[in-house]
Scaffold this active site. Structure first.
Site, PDB file in Angstrom:
ATOM      1  N   SER A  52       0.839  -1.202   0.000  1.00  0.00           N
ATOM      2  CA  SER A  52       0.000   0.000   0.000  1.00  0.00           C
ATOM      3  C   SER A  52       0.873   1.251   0.000  1.00  0.00           C
ATOM      4  O   SER A  52       0.400   2.346  -0.289  1.00  0.00           O
ATOM      5  CB  SER A  52      -0.937   0.011   1.222  1.00  0.00           C
ATOM      6  OG  SER A  52      -0.205  -0.217   2.413  1.00  0.00           O
ATOM      7  N   ASP A  90       5.509  -6.935   2.579  1.00  0.00           N
ATOM      8  CA  ASP A  90       4.735  -7.421   1.430  1.00  0.00           C
ATOM      9  C   ASP A  90       5.647  -7.803   0.277  1.00  0.00           C
ATOM     10  O   ASP A  90       6.606  -7.082  -0.032  1.00  0.00           O
ATOM     11  CB  ASP A  90       3.791  -6.314   0.938  1.00  0.00           C
ATOM     12  CG  ASP A  90       2.358  -6.570   1.346  1.00  0.00           C
ATOM     13  OD1 ASP A  90       2.020  -7.728   1.693  1.00  0.00           O
ATOM     14  OD2 ASP A  90       1.570  -5.612   1.322  1.00  0.00           O
ATOM     15  N   GLU A 189      -9.151  -9.536   3.937  1.00  0.00           N
ATOM     16  CA  GLU A 189      -9.484  -8.140   3.601  1.00  0.00           C
ATOM     17  C   GLU A 189     -10.855  -8.067   2.943  1.00  0.00           C
ATOM     18  O   GLU A 189     -11.140  -8.791   1.963  1.00  0.00           O
ATOM     19  CB  GLU A 189      -8.407  -7.565   2.661  1.00  0.00           C
ATOM     20  CG  GLU A 189      -8.703  -6.118   2.271  1.00  0.00           C
ATOM     21  CD  GLU A 189      -7.517  -5.373   1.673  1.00  0.00           C
ATOM     22  OE1 GLU A 189      -6.410  -5.948   1.589  1.00  0.00           O
ATOM     23  OE2 GLU A 189      -7.716  -4.207   1.290  1.00  0.00           O
TER      24      GLU A 189
HETATM   25  O1  KIV Z   1      -0.506  -3.358   1.621  1.00  0.00           O
HETATM   26  C1  KIV Z   1      -1.179  -3.299   2.667  1.00  0.00           C
HETATM   27  O2  KIV Z   1      -1.189  -2.296   3.395  1.00  0.00           O
HETATM   28  C2  KIV Z   1      -1.984  -4.456   3.010  1.00  0.00           C
HETATM   29  C3  KIV Z   1      -3.031  -4.262   4.061  1.00  0.00           C
HETATM   30  C4  KIV Z   1      -4.168  -3.535   3.492  1.00  0.00           C
HETATM   31  C5  KIV Z   1      -3.420  -5.538   4.689  1.00  0.00           C
HETATM   32  O3  KIV Z   1      -1.833  -5.486   2.420  1.00  0.00           O
END
Ligand code: KIV
Length: 287
Positions: A52, A90, A189
């Protein structure tokens, strides 16, 4: 309200123990040193360096353009700011889709170069070979199901997932599959609360919800959302714990006007010099 400070390190095992003990897991996103430090001091269990960051830090329309270099850079900054939180990074779009080999190499980079404790990737059964290989490489992994933003073009937008029977059955099957593949936890989510409740009961690993209701074992929010940094973003599932965006804007505005009317800086913001030195400079006509 008191802040529940961290005193011991959060780990993959401690997060799983929290589920067993009925102790809810707190997770927040962070992308930089100073924010991670504040969250860590406030006692958050997990910090997610989410992709994100492409949207909330870099101004992209979605998460697809985020690179491994972006993720490593921000994860390393977060890890320098945090002593106790379990740091999950991520895996960006296309860093694990191309092959199991690429998935393990890129997960390894997030740990070696970014100092992440775990990685997160999006998807269910179709990414289980990648999950298993990453976990076999001794890298804890958090799965991500439901509304998975990297699939925005396939979904046709950000939508609640698992609403009809077939979709709900698929979501439950995917949750069981990622657990069997070795995931430490799973983010759900934008999933209806009653469906998250079923999934949470069916799994022995923790569920961490975002827009997935109160029955999950933990919750995660994007920090810009919960602090009200952007006035134009207000998803239904976000609770705003502060209005930092308007506070910042008003402070910037006051700073600008105090420069214009010369009320900043004052004497207390200025450094002193011996007046004899100034007098000498003037008398010798050095100036
Ligand atoms: O990238 C992110 O912030 C996420 C959250 C929304 C869980 O994957």
């Amino acid at each position: 309200m008191t802040v529940e400070e961290n005193t011991i390190k959060n780990t993959a095992a401690s997060i799983q123990n929290q589920k067993r003990n009925g102790d809810k897991i707190s997770m927040l996103t962070a992308y930089d040193y100073s924010t991670a430090k504040l969250m860590d001091e406030a006692g958050v269990n997990c910090i997610l360096v989410g992709d994100s960051l492409g949207m909330v830090m870099l101004g992209y329309e979605n998460t697809l353009a985020v690179t491994m270099e972006d993720m490593i850079h921000h994860t390393a900054a977060v890890s320098r700011g945090s002593k106790y939180a379990f740091i999950v990074a991520d895996m960006p779009f296309m860093s694990y889709h191309t092959s199991v080999y690429d998935a393990v190499v890129n997960a390894g980079r997030l740990v070696k170069e970014g100092n992440a404790h775990a990685v997160k990737l999006e998807g269910g059964k179709e990414v289980c070979p990648q999950i298993k290989a990453i976990v076999d490489a001794k890298i804890p992994l958090v799965a991500h199901l439901g509304m998975t933003p990297q699939s925005i073009n396939a979904f046709g937008g950000f939508k609640v997932q698992g609403k009809d029977e077939a979709a709900a059955i698929k979501l439950i099957a995917d949750a069981k599959a990622v657990e069997a593949a070795g995931a430490t936890a799973v983010v759900l989510e934008c999933v209806p609360a009653e469906l998250s409740k079923i999934i949470t009961h069916k799994l022995s690993i923790p569920t961490i919800g975002i827009g997935a209701g109160k029955y999950c074992d933990g919750q995660v929010l994007v920090y810009q959302d919960m602090l009200g940094i952007y006035s134009n973003i207000a998803p239904k599932f976000v609770k705003r714990y502060a209005e930092i965006g308007s506070e910042m804007k008003s402070a910037f505005g006051r700073y600008i006007s105090e420069i214009k009317d010369s009320t900043f800086p004052q004497q207390e913001h200025s450094y002193k010099i011996d007046s004899a030195v100034i007098e000498k400079l003037i008398s010798e006509d050095i100036l």
